[in-house]
Design a protein around this motif. Structure first.
Motif, PDB file in Angstrom:
ATOM      1  N   LYS A 131       7.456   8.183  -5.151  1.00  0.00           N
ATOM      2  CA  LYS A 131       6.117   7.503  -5.461  1.00  0.00           C
ATOM      3  C   LYS A 131       5.292   7.794  -6.748  1.00  0.00           C
ATOM      4  CE  LYS A 131       5.550   6.595  -0.468  1.00  0.00           C
ATOM      5  NZ  LYS A 131       4.587   6.696   0.764  1.00  0.00           N
ATOM      6  N   ASN A 132       5.155   9.256  -6.936  1.00  0.00           N
ATOM      7  CA  ASN A 132       4.512   9.717  -8.126  1.00  0.00           C
ATOM      8  C   ASN A 132       5.100   8.884  -9.458  1.00  0.00           C
ATOM      9  OD1 ASN A 132       2.529  11.081  -6.684  1.00  0.00           O
ATOM     10  ND2 ASN A 132       3.691  12.996  -6.857  1.00  0.00           N
ATOM     11  N   GLU A 133       6.491   9.038  -9.327  1.00  0.00           N
ATOM     12  CA  GLU A 133       7.317   8.187 -10.513  1.00  0.00           C
ATOM     13  C   GLU A 133       6.821   6.707 -10.793  1.00  0.00           C
ATOM     14  OE1 GLU A 133       9.456   8.004 -13.931  1.00  0.00           O
ATOM     15  OE2 GLU A 133       8.857   9.983 -12.669  1.00  0.00           O
ATOM     16  N   ALA A 134       6.788   6.293  -9.457  1.00  0.00           N
ATOM     17  CA  ALA A 134       6.464   4.746  -9.607  1.00  0.00           C
ATOM     18  C   ALA A 134       5.093   4.780 -10.049  1.00  0.00           C
ATOM     19  CB  ALA A 134       6.472   4.252  -8.149  1.00  0.00           C
ATOM     20  N   HIS A 135       4.353   5.510  -9.585  1.00  0.00           N
ATOM     21  CA  HIS A 135       2.958   5.485 -10.391  1.00  0.00           C
ATOM     22  C   HIS A 135       2.874   5.713 -11.826  1.00  0.00           C
ATOM     23  CE1 HIS A 135       0.061   5.053  -7.181  1.00  0.00           C
ATOM     24  NE2 HIS A 135       0.536   6.070  -6.297  1.00  0.00           N
ATOM     25  N   ALA A 136       3.579   6.348 -12.557  1.00  0.00           N
ATOM     26  CA  ALA A 136       3.748   6.955 -13.815  1.00  0.00           C
ATOM     27  C   ALA A 136       4.412   5.794 -14.414  1.00  0.00           C
ATOM     28  CB  ALA A 136       4.645   7.917 -13.880  1.00  0.00           C
ATOM     29  N   MET A 142      -0.341  -1.001 -17.553  1.00  0.00           N
ATOM     30  CA  MET A 142      -1.735  -1.201 -17.174  1.00  0.00           C
ATOM     31  C   MET A 142      -1.941  -2.195 -15.891  1.00  0.00           C
ATOM     32  SD  MET A 142      -3.478   0.141 -19.781  1.00  0.00           S
ATOM     33  CE  MET A 142      -5.053  -0.571 -19.582  1.00  0.00           C
ATOM     34  N   PHE A 143      -0.950  -1.916 -14.931  1.00  0.00           N
ATOM     35  CA  PHE A 143      -0.742  -2.581 -13.785  1.00  0.00           C
ATOM     36  C   PHE A 143      -1.350  -1.884 -12.711  1.00  0.00           C
ATOM     37  CE2 PHE A 143       1.285  -4.513 -10.251  1.00  0.00           C
ATOM     38  CZ  PHE A 143       1.267  -5.931 -10.617  1.00  0.00           C
ATOM     39  N   ASN A 144      -2.668  -2.063 -12.626  1.00  0.00           N
ATOM     40  CA  ASN A 144      -3.856  -1.416 -11.808  1.00  0.00           C
ATOM     41  C   ASN A 144      -3.826  -1.877 -10.292  1.00  0.00           C
ATOM     42  OD1 ASN A 144      -4.067   0.741 -13.868  1.00  0.00           O
ATOM     43  ND2 ASN A 144      -5.842  -0.906 -14.528  1.00  0.00           N
ATOM     44  N   LEU A 145      -2.575  -1.672  -9.578  1.00  0.00           N
ATOM     45  CA  LEU A 145      -2.695  -2.458  -8.201  1.00  0.00           C
ATOM     46  C   LEU A 145      -3.313  -1.682  -7.287  1.00  0.00           C
ATOM     47  CD1 LEU A 145      -1.245  -4.554  -6.288  1.00  0.00           C
ATOM     48  CD2 LEU A 145       0.752  -3.221  -5.993  1.00  0.00           C
ATOM     49  N   LYS A 146      -3.625  -0.151  -7.664  1.00  0.00           N
ATOM     50  CA  LYS A 146      -4.182   0.619  -6.507  1.00  0.00           C
ATOM     51  C   LYS A 146      -5.664   0.246  -6.735  1.00  0.00           C
ATOM     52  CE  LYS A 146      -4.786   3.979 -10.179  1.00  0.00           C
ATOM     53  NZ  LYS A 146      -4.543   5.501 -10.684  1.00  0.00           N
ATOM     54  N   ASP A 147      -6.333  -0.463  -7.539  1.00  0.00           N
ATOM     55  CA  ASP A 147      -7.586  -1.176  -7.710  1.00  0.00           C
ATOM     56  C   ASP A 147      -7.862  -2.117  -6.671  1.00  0.00           C
ATOM     57  OD1 ASP A 147      -8.255   0.711  -9.772  1.00  0.00           O
ATOM     58  OD2 ASP A 147      -7.998  -0.846 -11.352  1.00  0.00           O
ATOM     59  N   ALA A 186      -7.879 -13.761  -5.870  1.00  0.00           N
ATOM     60  CA  ALA A 186      -8.277 -13.890  -7.135  1.00  0.00           C
ATOM     61  C   ALA A 186      -8.013 -12.702  -7.840  1.00  0.00           C
ATOM     62  CB  ALA A 186      -9.969 -14.228  -7.147  1.00  0.00           C
ATOM     63  N   GLN A 187      -8.333 -11.532  -7.184  1.00  0.00           N
ATOM     64  CA  GLN A 187      -8.051 -10.133  -8.158  1.00  0.00           C
ATOM     65  C   GLN A 187      -6.684 -10.153  -8.064  1.00  0.00           C
ATOM     66  OE1 GLN A 187     -10.719  -7.998  -5.056  1.00  0.00           O
ATOM     67  NE2 GLN A 187     -10.758  -6.608  -6.908  1.00  0.00           N
ATOM     68  N   ILE A 188      -5.820 -10.536  -7.132  1.00  0.00           N
ATOM     69  CA  ILE A 188      -4.312 -10.340  -7.446  1.00  0.00           C
ATOM     70  C   ILE A 188      -3.669 -11.299  -8.289  1.00  0.00           C
ATOM     71  CG2 ILE A 188      -2.313 -10.673  -6.034  1.00  0.00           C
ATOM     72  CD1 ILE A 188      -3.578  -9.699  -3.415  1.00  0.00           C
ATOM     73  N   ARG A 189      -4.389 -12.491  -8.306  1.00  0.00           N
ATOM     74  CA  ARG A 189      -3.715 -13.564  -9.379  1.00  0.00           C
ATOM     75  C   ARG A 189      -3.985 -12.983 -10.710  1.00  0.00           C
ATOM     76  NH1 ARG A 189      -2.040 -18.521  -7.823  1.00  0.00           N
ATOM     77  NH2 ARG A 189      -2.487 -19.054  -5.698  1.00  0.00           N
ATOM     78  N   GLU A 190      -5.160 -12.450 -10.774  1.00  0.00           N
ATOM     79  CA  GLU A 190      -5.516 -11.803 -12.233  1.00  0.00           C
ATOM     80  C   GLU A 190      -4.604 -10.756 -12.621  1.00  0.00           C
ATOM     81  OE1 GLU A 190      -9.568  -9.971 -14.573  1.00  0.00           O
ATOM     82  OE2 GLU A 190      -9.654 -10.478 -12.610  1.00  0.00           O
ATOM     83  N   LEU A 191      -4.530  -9.987 -11.433  1.00  0.00           N
ATOM     84  CA  LEU A 191      -3.385  -8.917 -11.890  1.00  0.00           C
ATOM     85  C   LEU A 191      -2.080  -9.172 -12.156  1.00  0.00           C
ATOM     86  CD1 LEU A 191      -3.111  -5.754 -11.879  1.00  0.00           C
ATOM     87  CD2 LEU A 191      -2.488  -5.915  -9.312  1.00  0.00           C
ATOM     88  N   GLN A 198      10.855  -5.539 -19.085  1.00  0.00           N
ATOM     89  CA  GLN A 198      12.351  -5.287 -18.417  1.00  0.00           C
ATOM     90  C   GLN A 198      12.532  -3.960 -17.804  1.00  0.00           C
ATOM     91  OE1 GLN A 198      13.879  -7.684 -17.198  1.00  0.00           O
ATOM     92  NE2 GLN A 198      16.000  -6.778 -16.743  1.00  0.00           N
ATOM     93  N   SER A 199      12.289  -2.757 -18.771  1.00  0.00           N
ATOM     94  CA  SER A 199      12.588  -1.449 -18.330  1.00  0.00           C
ATOM     95  C   SER A 199      11.797  -1.145 -17.198  1.00  0.00           C
ATOM     96  CB  SER A 199      12.306  -0.510 -19.557  1.00  0.00           C
ATOM     97  OG  SER A 199      12.344   0.910 -19.523  1.00  0.00           O
ATOM     98  N   ALA A 200      10.571  -1.245 -17.194  1.00  0.00           N
ATOM     99  CA  ALA A 200       9.636  -0.906 -15.967  1.00  0.00           C
ATOM    100  C   ALA A 200      10.073  -1.520 -14.646  1.00  0.00           C
ATOM    101  CB  ALA A 200       8.188  -1.284 -16.361  1.00  0.00           C
ATOM    102  N   ALA A 201      10.401  -2.868 -14.751  1.00  0.00           N
ATOM    103  CA  ALA A 201      10.875  -3.603 -13.660  1.00  0.00           C
ATOM    104  C   ALA A 201      12.244  -3.020 -13.011  1.00  0.00           C
ATOM    105  CB  ALA A 201      11.000  -5.035 -13.909  1.00  0.00           C
ATOM    106  N   ILE A 202      13.090  -2.639 -13.819  1.00  0.00           N
ATOM    107  CA  ILE A 202      14.120  -2.002 -13.508  1.00  0.00           C
ATOM    108  C   ILE A 202      14.167  -0.679 -12.691  1.00  0.00           C
ATOM    109  CG2 ILE A 202      16.616  -1.038 -14.134  1.00  0.00           C
ATOM    110  CD1 ILE A 202      16.504  -3.157 -16.276  1.00  0.00           C
TER     111      ILE A 202
END
Length: 402
Positions: A131-136, A142-147, A186-191, A198-202
């Motif tokens: 999970k920490n690796e996923a956060h990293a 700049m994908f701040n889903l935790k906000d 609205a917040q989710i759409r903005e995010l 591609q590297s991050a997605a994999i």
């Protein structure tokens, strides 16, 4: 007896006669060792508790003669040299003179139950690492889903992350979210307007798969843990869960790590065995208390610390009052350890006297949801052989080419 790649055993007599042999650490080697010590009419066999190497030898010999498992750290105090032969002879001398303090050896069924608890803890730690690796991975994007979400690895968080990795559009992702989260559309759409590489997605997709695998494995282990706990220690579970800070998993862990509470003469003896008492140094008439000994099982000490953290936050309880008093004089960290020791003495008293926890302040613990007991999965002999074969196949696959 000392353990290396093989086992070295030494037989000593009062006359000074010494015999020493090396045995392979397999079924034939253990059988040969058993035949040797019984043929020589040994009164007692002693070994040091190195990892779990002693377990098959103990289980093979305990039905035939007295067997002592001693603390490896205590053995080291009697010699400055370290070879298997010297270790074996030193242990034999100590056993011959009755100087080996026996360690507690749990029955096989309880050791198996404890192994579930310990494996679960390791898997939880591994899952946290992933999970920490996923956060990293998400941070540089700049994908701040935790906000937006409290837990990005909850049901809604995983739906969003897996949707991104699989190429779903915003509307497809939103329609699968819970109503409460859709209020933040609205917040989710903005995010989600931001693109991740591609590297991050994999890498993120691999992390999500690993987290799912860990979740499934932990759930399976918990079924086994609570089945055993409620079938064999139902009353102890009820007593322990009446104490502030102790939940279902905490109670099951304490039972697994401590075993029979009546093995200890007092709560202070239990706290000492758990390593929650300070080292004491004396010179002349001066006493000095050092740090706690940490001699007992790490798992029990860890869960008691977690329980103390929870108890310190519990409103209207004597345990919180005790923590607050200690905190003023010795600080937060030491006060938590002091509270953990106090809880250890309390649970010893409650279980040995078959009493539920009562708090003078009027604290009443609410009823928690109990796990449902499900039927344990039984593996046939063929299935066990198949599992072992798969393990060997994985090990062979990992061997480097020469």
């Amino acid at each position: 007896m000392s353990f290396g790649i093989s086992s070295i055993a030494t037989i000593l007599c009062r006359s000074g006669e010494k015999q020493q042999q090396r045995f392979d650490r397999d079924e034939d080697g253990i059988l040969s060792l058993r035949n040797w010590v019984t043929l020589e009419k040994c009164d007692v066999v002693a070994c040091e508790s190195t990892s779990d190497f002693w377990v098959p030898i103990h289980d093979s010999l305990i039905k035939h003669l007295s067997f002592i498992v001693g603390n490896a750290r205590d053995m080291k105090a009697f010699t400055h040299k370290k070879t298997d032969k010297i270790d074996s002879e030193v242990i034999a001398k100590l056993a011959l003179n009755g100087m080996v303090q026996p360690s507690r050896v749990f029955p096989i069924s309880h050791r198996e139950y404890r192994s579930y608890i310990r494996l679960r803890r390791k898997l939880v730690q591994k899952r946290t690492d992933i999970k920490n690796e996923a956060h990293a991975i998400l941070a540089p994007e700049m994908f701040n889903l935790k906000d937006v979400l409290t837990d990005i690895f909850g049901k809604n968080g995983r739906e969003i992350l897996s949707g991104i990795c699989s190429g779903k559009n915003v509307n497809q992702i939103l329609q699968n979210l819970s109503p409460n989260v859709r209020k933040k559309s609205a917040q989710i759409r903005e995010l989600l307007d931001k693109e991740i590489s591609q590297s991050a997605a994999i890498r993120l997709k691999i992390c999500l798969k690993l987290i799912k695998d860990f979740d499934d494995s932990i759930e399976h282990l918990e079924k086994e843990i609570f089945n055993h706990a409620y079938e064999n220690h139902k009353r102890e579970m009820e007593i322990l869960m009446s104490v502030p800070g102790i939940g279902e998993l905490g109670a099951a862990t304490l039972i697994a790590e401590i075993g029979n509470f009546k093995d200890f003469a007092s709560g202070d003896k239990l706290a000492s065995w758990l390593g929650l008492v300070p080292n004491v140094y004396q010179s002349a008439d001066k006493y000095h208390n050092g740090r706690i000994t940490k001699r007992g099982p790490k798992g029990a000490r860890w869960i008691l610390t977690q329980i103390a953290q929870a108890a310190a936050r519990t409103r209207n309880s004597k345990l919180k009052e005790f923590f607050n008093r200690k905190k003023k004089s010795i600080g937060h960290a030491k006060a938590i350890i002091a509270l953990a020791r106090k809880i250890a003495t309390i649970i010893w008293h409650l279980i040995t006297n078959d009493e539920m926890y009562e708090d003078e302040t009027g604290y009443v613990k609410g009823e928690g949801q109990r796990r449902k007991i499900v039927e344990t999965e039984i593996f046939s002999v063929d299935e066990r052989i198949s599992i072992i074969s798969e393990i060997f196949a994985i090990v062979e696959k990992k061997k480097p080419d020469i």
